[in-house]
Design an enzyme around this catalytic site. Structure first.
Site, PDB file in Angstrom:
ATOM      1  N   CYS A  96       0.882  -1.171   0.000  1.00  0.00           N
ATOM      2  CA  CYS A  96       0.000   0.000   0.000  1.00  0.00           C
ATOM      3  C   CYS A  96       0.919   1.220   0.000  1.00  0.00           C
ATOM      4  O   CYS A  96       1.991   1.155  -0.595  1.00  0.00           O
ATOM      5  CB  CYS A  96      -0.958  -0.023   1.195  1.00  0.00           C
ATOM      6  SG  CYS A  96      -0.159   0.013   2.815  1.00  0.00           S
ATOM      7  N   SER A  97       0.548   2.285   0.649  1.00  0.00           N
ATOM      8  CA  SER A  97       1.412   3.462   0.676  1.00  0.00           C
ATOM      9  C   SER A  97       2.657   3.223   1.523  1.00  0.00           C
ATOM     10  O   SER A  97       3.772   3.489   1.098  1.00  0.00           O
ATOM     11  CB  SER A  97       0.654   4.674   1.219  1.00  0.00           C
ATOM     12  OG  SER A  97      -0.412   5.006   0.369  1.00  0.00           O
TER      13      SER A  97
END
Length: 164
Positions: A96-97
């Site tokens: 994800c981030s």
């Protein structure tokens, strides 16, 4: 002498940044999913299925090449499993981030019987910070990375931050 001081500052900064990221991930993650470093994933021998646990709007800005967007808010385990090989030993790396949402998605895959699942340490931010390429929806290299929000964006040091 200036070169030595500069080298020390660069190494100290990288080490300090790494420790701060470790602290952040320890705060939010349970560490029930093993991490894979961006450098390990970038090795040509690393053949893994990549799952992007960010939302579609983030994925559309940029993503890792060959990644499959599975989302987070509306993650559907059954739909994701349908996109995976039947071999539950297949290597899967979820990102994800930064590696917080991806841990939750990766944990669901492990609970579904997948045995070779990893969480990408530092997520797409760390990937881009290490100068690895990200692509847009047309498959073109881009400097843009969805920065999630202003608070989390401080972890993205390289590339062009996008918020919408």
């Amino acid at each position: 002498m200036k070169k030595i001081v500069l080298l020390f500052l660069v190494i100290s900064s990288a080490t300090f940044g790494q420790k701060k990221l470790d602290k952040l991930l320890k705060k939010w993650n349970t560490r029930n999913v093993p991490y894979m470093s961006v450098k390990t994933l970038a090795l040509p021998k690393t053949d893994a299925i990549l799952l992007d646990a960010r939302e579609e709007k983030e994925y559309k800005v940029s993503h890792l090449e060959n990644a499959i967007c599975v989302g987070f808010d509306n993650f559907k385990l059954e739909e994701t499993i349908a996109k995976l090989p039947e071999d539950k030993k297949a290597k899967i790396v979820v990102y994800c981030s930064l590696g917080i949402r991806s841990e939750i998605v990766a944990d669901k895959l492990i609970k579904a019987g997948y045995t070779n699942v990893y969480n990408l340490y530092g997520g797409i931010f760390e990937w881009k910070n290490a100068d690895f390429k990200v692509i847009d929806t047309l498959g073109n290299n881009t400097e843009k990375v969805h920065a999630f929000n202003k608070n989390w964006s401080k972890w993205l040091k390289k590339g062009k931050k996008v918020y919408e």
